[in-house]
Design an enzyme around this catalytic site. Structure first.
Site, mmCIF file in Angstrom:
data_model
loop_
_atom_site.group_PDB
_atom_site.id
_atom_site.type_symbol
_atom_site.label_atom_id
_atom_site.label_comp_id
_atom_site.label_asym_id
_atom_site.label_seq_id
_atom_site.Cartn_x
_atom_site.Cartn_y
_atom_site.Cartn_z
ATOM 1 N N CYS A 304 0.839 -1.144 0.102
ATOM 2 C CA CYS A 304 -0.035 0.076 -0.007
ATOM 3 C C CYS A 304 1.075 1.190 -0.058
ATOM 4 C CB CYS A 304 -0.868 -0.160 1.484
ATOM 5 S SG CYS A 304 -2.013 1.388 1.532
ATOM 6 N N CYS A 309 0.998 3.215 5.691
ATOM 7 C CA CYS A 309 1.726 2.239 5.261
ATOM 8 C C CYS A 309 3.348 2.844 4.410
ATOM 9 C CB CYS A 309 1.244 1.316 4.265
ATOM 10 S SG CYS A 309 -0.258 0.593 4.630
#
Lengths: 368, 368
Positions: A304, A309
């Site tokens: 991601c 992330c």
């Protein structure tokens, strides 16, 4: 393009799935599109910049909430909802009917509208089709929704028929009360009775709405029945206008509804679930509070690109923040979830334009 | 520079006020400096980028909280506090003693240390000077604080004397247990008894601490008495080392303490008050929930360059968010308040370097 500056164009089709462009006074919106929910004039926990970074170019505001607090006149005085919340892109407002029915106290329905008492202070209000248009006019959204009657999933057929008939009468009154500078969408009801849905879609299609929505789904019915009805009804909504499925759903629901021809979505799921500690990923939901993440140095999803992330926040840190009640984790998971939805509709669109939506769809729907 | 990579240099003085540079393994910190409080490994509501944007280059983490949850071993396993919270700059950790005394249950003090029960789960813990150093070593902060005894403001002189004596014994034990890669500060106690403070400052100054802190202020005493004591004690702390005033205070308190020769501060005031709806401005505090802001289109402070004020969020919108319980306003007010503190210490430093700190000081202390 009408006086509202609103237009819709389909640029590609693949089966029933469509890729299009909504034109609004506040810029274009590529479809399929997901509208993050900004109930009270804020997509919960995020700044407008952060919302836009997920790919969203239109957010939903709740008329019921904003009408009661801070008041539509206050929002109007401050330049309307977009200016008030510093969101430079488009907004859609619902009519307030759904919340007036589900949240408010002692509500009664008549041909005139809903009488209800505020869940905040018990004050009495009358929500008519005309009042819903007036309030949304003050909020200054790019797209206003007609007042409708949304029966519960368990309602008997005759109640659903009555809701459809009432919604049609209110549709005409809403259009008569519309402002020229605002697009207005009609709402097709009919529950799981596809004959009622099809007839209602035809009725409303004959009126001058700028778009057509499907209401009354995701109100408690088995999800397979919703998708079955969608496959039959969505393709029959006027192709020239945008089609909006209200209040749905999971990533899988979006993919299947796009396959049925839906262009627009809104749902509290990505934002609400984030605040409950759930990250949504391509591999299913991840509940960050689980003990197994206590020393897990990995991000929520290696693949991601969201600020959570990509920012290198570990599952262990996110879990700690959640368990400790720290607000930062609610922000990061909200960004993550909306990023996933933004990417889903962007890639769905790309695949429709490329003519390989079926392959894209399988990638989301089949278990890994 | 020692093995800890820590050094301090004074680059300018103006009266007793000093402008300096702390050198840490994670980069330089210009002094005077304000350390935002990141109690549980997060400066509440903000990302590390947002904290750094306020000018902060060092944050404080609470050993007591992190020790109990998620555990110092967990933080250590994940690379230490800076890596854990994705803060690329310096960190300072307190010893845990203050919270073990103020938050924990059934705590008892002996020559060995504090025995207490966790406020989270009632588990029993022993906090000794050696354990405080071990835990802070696992947290990997750039600056560790010795375990000290902080008597309440109302304590009789003999209790304060005992606290001073105990703190000195623990100072020696802390230094004996230090890690070579971490700077350690000693803590001068003595309450409002300036003779005790001066003697304690001398005692600790003879030990090998990298910096000297003043603890036991802002614990309930009249603020004028604190400043009176500060004026007498601060200039007597060894000039070659950084001087840190713990847990203080308002912008005016910072200005007066800088005038007395303090280099470092931490306080929950800007972050906590933000979460209570209070914006701190040059013209005094502004309580955003007040009804008078209901349709006020102005930002919190026209002259402020923070993301909240520069971002064009109106007082009316911020008030609405606060009344409606929206998290975004807590973020925006936290940014605003930390921005003000960041700007205060930056401009204080500039004025010390320019030799006009007195004029700067009057600008903050005189009513407008």
């Amino acid at each position: 393009m009408s006086a509202s500056g609103f237009a819709f164009e389909t640029v590609a089709v693949d089966g029933e799935a469509r890729a299009g462009v909504l034109t609004t006074r506040r810029g274009p919106v590529l479809t399929p599109t997901f509208m993050p929910v900004g109930t009270q004039g804020s997509v919960k926990t995020l700044t407008p910049d952060e919302v836009a970074a997920t790919g969203a170019r239109i957010v939903l505001g709740n008329t019921y909430h904003l009408w009661l607090r801070p008041g539509a006149e206050v929002v109007g005085e401050l330049g309307g909802l977009s200016a008030f919340m510093r969101w430079p892109h488009a907004t859609l407002t619902d009519s307030g009917g759904y919340q007036a029915f589900s949240l408010a106290e002692r509500r009664t329905l008549s041909d005139d509208g809903f009488v209800f008492r505020s869940h905040l202070d018990g004050s009495k209000h009358l929500l008519t089709p005309e009042e819903a248009m007036r309030v949304q006019g003050l909020l200054g959204s790019d797209i206003a929704m007609q007042l409708d009657v949304c029966p519960p999933a368990a309602a008997p057929r005759e109640d659903v028929e009555a809701a459809v008939a009432q919604t049609t009468r209110w549709a005409r009154r809403s259009l008569a009360a519309r402002r020229p500078d605002q697009a207005v969408f009609g709402i097709v009801q009919g529950g799981l009775h596809t004959d009622l849905r099809r007839r209602h879609a035809e009725e409303l299609g004959e009126l001058g709405f700028d778009g057509l929505a499907l209401g009354g789904f995701s109100v408690g019915e088995p999800i397979e029945q919703m998708h079955e009805a969608l496959r039959e009804v969505a393709p029959r909504l006027d192709r020239a206008r945008p089609r909006y499925l209200m209040g749905v759903g999971t990533p899988g629901d979006l993919v299947r509804a796009i396959a049925a021809g839906i262009d627009m979505f809104d749902c509290v799921l990505p934002t609400r679930n984030a605040r409950n500690g759930q990250a949504i990923t391509r591999n299913g939901p991840l509940s960050i509070k689980q003990a197994k993440y206590k020393i897990d140095a990995a991000p929520v999803d290696e693949a991601c690109g969201c600020p959570c992330c990509r920012g290198g926040y570990s599952r262990a840190y996110l879990r700690h923040l959640f368990v400790a009640g720290e607000i930062l984790v609610l922000r990061l998971l909200t960004q993550h979830n909306l990023w996933l939805y933004g990417e889903l509709v962007r890639k769905a669109r790309e695949s429709i334009v490329a003519g390989d939506f079926a392959a894209f769809s399988r990638g989301w729907l089949e278990p890994r």
